[in-house]
Design a protein around this motif. Structure first.
Motif, PDB file in Angstrom:
ATOM      1  N   GLY A   1     -36.240  -2.007 -13.745  1.00  0.00           N
ATOM      2  CA  GLY A   1     -35.145  -2.983 -13.816  1.00  0.00           C
ATOM      3  C   GLY A   1     -34.696  -3.494 -12.468  1.00  0.00           C
ATOM      4  O   GLY A   1     -33.832  -4.372 -12.387  1.00  0.00           O
ATOM      5  N   ALA A   2     -35.290  -2.978 -11.379  1.00  0.00           N
ATOM      6  CA  ALA A   2     -34.763  -3.269 -10.044  1.00  0.00           C
ATOM      7  C   ALA A   2     -35.111  -4.667  -9.538  1.00  0.00           C
ATOM      8  O   ALA A   2     -34.518  -5.126  -8.564  1.00  0.00           O
ATOM      9  CB  ALA A   2     -35.261  -2.222  -9.044  1.00  0.00           C
ATOM     10  N   ALA A   3     -36.044  -5.356 -10.191  1.00  0.00           N
ATOM     11  CA  ALA A   3     -36.484  -6.644  -9.634  1.00  0.00           C
ATOM     12  C   ALA A   3     -35.482  -7.765  -9.880  1.00  0.00           C
ATOM     13  O   ALA A   3     -35.307  -8.636  -9.034  1.00  0.00           O
ATOM     14  CB  ALA A   3     -37.841  -7.031 -10.235  1.00  0.00           C
ATOM     15  N   ALA A   4     -34.818  -7.759 -11.027  1.00  0.00           N
ATOM     16  CA  ALA A   4     -34.184  -9.012 -11.476  1.00  0.00           C
ATOM     17  C   ALA A   4     -32.680  -9.112 -11.241  1.00  0.00           C
ATOM     18  O   ALA A   4     -32.145 -10.215 -11.211  1.00  0.00           O
ATOM     19  CB  ALA A   4     -34.498  -9.230 -12.962  1.00  0.00           C
ATOM     20  N   TYR A   5     -31.955  -7.996 -11.136  1.00  0.00           N
ATOM     21  CA  TYR A   5     -30.503  -8.118 -10.961  1.00  0.00           C
ATOM     22  C   TYR A   5     -30.195  -8.915  -9.700  1.00  0.00           C
ATOM     23  O   TYR A   5     -30.843  -8.724  -8.670  1.00  0.00           O
ATOM     24  CB  TYR A   5     -29.843  -6.735 -10.888  1.00  0.00           C
ATOM     25  N   THR A   6     -29.179  -9.765  -9.777  1.00  0.00           N
ATOM     26  CA  THR A   6     -28.887 -10.635  -8.634  1.00  0.00           C
ATOM     27  C   THR A   6     -28.361  -9.823  -7.461  1.00  0.00           C
ATOM     28  O   THR A   6     -27.882  -8.692  -7.617  1.00  0.00           O
ATOM     29  CB  THR A   6     -27.844 -11.710  -8.982  1.00  0.00           C
ATOM     30  N   ALA A   7     -28.402 -10.471  -6.301  1.00  0.00           N
ATOM     31  CA  ALA A   7     -27.937  -9.837  -5.064  1.00  0.00           C
ATOM     32  C   ALA A   7     -26.444  -9.519  -5.153  1.00  0.00           C
ATOM     33  O   ALA A   7     -25.977  -8.541  -4.563  1.00  0.00           O
ATOM     34  CB  ALA A   7     -28.206 -10.773  -3.889  1.00  0.00           C
ATOM     35  N   SER A   8     -25.697 -10.331  -5.862  1.00  0.00           N
ATOM     36  CA  SER A   8     -24.243 -10.150  -5.887  1.00  0.00           C
ATOM     37  C   SER A   8     -23.768  -9.287  -7.060  1.00  0.00           C
ATOM     38  O   SER A   8     -22.585  -8.983  -7.169  1.00  0.00           O
ATOM     39  CB  SER A   8     -23.556 -11.517  -5.934  1.00  0.00           C
ATOM     40  N   ASP A   9     -24.661  -8.874  -7.934  1.00  0.00           N
ATOM     41  CA  ASP A   9     -24.307  -8.024  -9.076  1.00  0.00           C
ATOM     42  C   ASP A   9     -24.055  -6.587  -8.569  1.00  0.00           C
ATOM     43  O   ASP A   9     -24.845  -6.066  -7.775  1.00  0.00           O
ATOM     44  CB  ASP A   9     -25.484  -8.047 -10.062  1.00  0.00           C
TER      45      ASP A   9
END
Ligand code: FES
Length: 579
Positions: free
Chosen positions: A223-231
């Motif tokens: 799951g580490a690829a897609a979460y946004t930088a600001s999440d």
């Protein structure tokens, strides 16, 4: 996995600087480490290096300091000592001639600093296009326990009610401006709305593709690829990455245990299913090459013909990376692909890919992630084509191309260089029709231009203004992962190294067949050979006489070998770095 090392060679005791007296060397190192305020107890802990690439010239890494703090929390809570260290950073739009030219330099920096400094495991923190491949190449060569962490993609924003994200929309708006559909004032206004947060480009461009590839390879937590930088999830992933790095200190799982031939096939399947960037073919080939694994473009075609595009993300589809994260992320994509994957592949967590996708939330947003039975496109996003102008292959992103151009023959209009392209493409007197094929030469890895993302040749302005949106374009250059169109790239060998593309002339006819995976100039063998034998048909190659430029010009390989330096490939056969 690495051989057991006892506590005497762990942490600060690893690789003592040589003064001819090992005890003195350790005494001196501990003394200087103490000067940084560490307690004696801290200095006894295993060390997790954090390889960071913050730079004022890298907007995509703007929030990296906060992310590194999260990694440190994870390492400290698991009983380790986190120590971050810098390497060079490659901010895509700030580098000339190209970031690709410096990818190998960064990989050498990463490899050598991992090897030279005392660390039991390393967290690689990157994000922008070339940083993740450079870190994976370096870590593969150093081959100590390693885990990748990416900065995550940008969030989207809006302009006049329309959702925008770098950089597919950058190109779309620029295309509209060139076609005279929007004014200079409007394009300037859009400029401030396209990239409004920290993080990498918001679509399935090269950075997001390489993040997805790293996850599919098993080098990142699920799951580490897609979460946004600001999440805030991005920071929790950072903390988790630090904890997993400490697990790696114990398990001693090394990159060569994770990035196996089977894992690379998984990564290629995922690359095809996400409609990923053409650049990823070069990077995956280079990473695999470090471990002695060959990526065969004909095998890529077999995988592509049996792997549908499953996600509806720009530039192939409609959505953005933040939608992919909310829809289930790469683990949900891999669960769909499960019948096609090697599920026993090991990951850095010590689990297999099967364990990870079984443990992942079963909910999926089917608007974004399709099923195998109802894919976005029935076949994979990328193919290789071969023929008399590309004997070693060229790449087409068919998922972002126009199907009506897939079986085409046309007269070509040749540009001899980037300068020639810039000078003539918008000339109202340029003899060009919508059925012609645009060809750019002398922009491959061996050229002075160092393989820029110039393969997305602009539609000549007079045709753009007449409403033409796509034409076949062929070059030895690359294309941004955020771009789209019927564009054949990475022609190998390139023109400057004397490949057949170098002798194609305006007026020749070229045939493209996606069905047959062919790309040919319609000249008989004798004519082609006569042109290749003609000394004037060869472009002069400029070789830098000093420094990194010399290294690059002397040792760069072609696109089908990943544009790595020959002497860096297959590193484990020549240098076993394990304890
Ligand atoms: Fe860094 Fe696009 S410019 S990812």
């Amino acid at each position: 996995m690495a051989k057991d090392s006892d506590a005497r060679s762990q942490g600060l005791r690893r690789g003592i600087t040589n003064y001819g007296d090992v005890d003195f060397g350790f005494f001196l190192r501990r003394s200087f480490a103490s000067s940084m305020g560490y307690s004696a107890a801290m200095l006894e802990r295993p060390i997790v290096g954090i390889c960071q690439s913050t730079s004022g010239f890298n907007n995509c890494h703007r929030h990296m300091p906060e992310l590194i703090e999260a990694v440190k929390r994870g390492v400290l809570s698991a009983g380790g000592l986190p120590i971050d260290f810098p390497t060079i950073s490659l901010g895509e739009v700030f580098l000339v001639p190209t970031s690709l030219k410096y990818r190998n330099l960064m990989s050498m920096d990463v490899e050598e600093m991992i090897r030279a400094q005392p660390m039991d495991a390393v967290v690689l923190v990157g994000g922008c296009d070339k940083t993740v491949p450079a870190q994976l190449m370096g870590a593969a060569s150093a081959n100590i326990p390693s885990i990748q962490l990416v900065t995550g993609p940008m969030s989207t924003n809006k302009f006049h009610g329309e959702r925008l994200g770098a950089c597919t929309d950058c190109r779309r708006f620029w295309g509209r401006y060139r076609a005279g559909e929007i004014s200079q004032g409007e394009v300037r206004a859009v400029e401030n709305r396209l990239a409004t947060t920290s993080g990498t480009c918001a679509v399935m461009g090269t950075a997001s593709t390489m993040a997805s590839v790293a996850e599919a390879l098993g080098m990142m937590p699920p799951g580490a690829a897609a979460y946004t930088a600001s999440d805030s999830e991005r920071l929790r992933i950072g903390e988790e990455t630090g904890r997993v790095a400490m697990e790696l200190v114990k398990s001693k799982i090394c990159p060569s245990d994770v990035m196996t031939q089977a894992a690379f096939e998984n990564a290629l399947r995922v690359l095809l299913a996400i409609g990923g960037s053409t650049n990823a073919i070069i990077h995956v080939t280079a990473i695999a090459g470090r471990l002695g694994v060959e990526i065969d473009l004909r095998r890529l075609n077999e995988l592509s013909d049996t792997t549908p595009v499953l996600i509806d993300l720009k530039p192939t589809g409609s959505y953005y990376m933040e939608d992919l994260a909310a829809a289930g992320g790469i683990p949900a994509v891999m669960r769909e692909l499960a019948p096609l994957l090697n599920l026993d592949c090991l990951t850095v967590s010590g689990n297999t890919i099967r364990d990870q996708i079984n443990a992942w939330d079963k909910w999926v947003d089917r608007n974004v992630i399709r099923t195998l039975e109802n894919p976005l496109q029935p076949e994979g996003g990328l193919i290789a084509v071969f023929g008399n102008i590309a004997p070693n292959g060229a790449i087409l992103k068919r998922s972002a191309a126009s199907p009506e151009l897939f079986e085409s023959e046309g007269r070509c209009v040749v540009f001899n260089s980037l300068e020639d392209l810039a000078t003539r493409i918008d000339d109202p007197n340029l003899e060009v029709t919508p059925n012609d094929i645009l060809v750019l030469k002398n922009a491959g890895p061996s050229s002075d231009a160092a393989m820029p993302e110039a393969g997305y040749l602009p539609i000549p302005q007079k045709l753009a203004r007449a409403g033409i949106k796509d034409m076949i374009r062929i070059s030895d250059a690359r294309m941004s992962g955020t771009a789209y169109g019927t564009i054949v790239l990475h022609v190998s060998p390139d023109s400057v190294s004397g490949g057949p593309l170098s002798v194609v002339q305006t007026g020749d006819r070229i045939r493209l067949s996606v069905k047959e995976k062919r790309l040919d100039v319609l000249l008989d063998d004798q004519e082609l050979k006569a042109r290749l034998d003609h000394p004037e048909s060869q472009s002069a190659r400029v070789v830098n006489r000093r420094g990194y430029g010399w290294l690059y010009d002397t040792f760069i390989t072609q696109a089908d070998k990943g544009c790595d330096f020959e002497f860096l490939r297959n590193s484990l056969a020549t240098f076993d770095t394990r304890d």
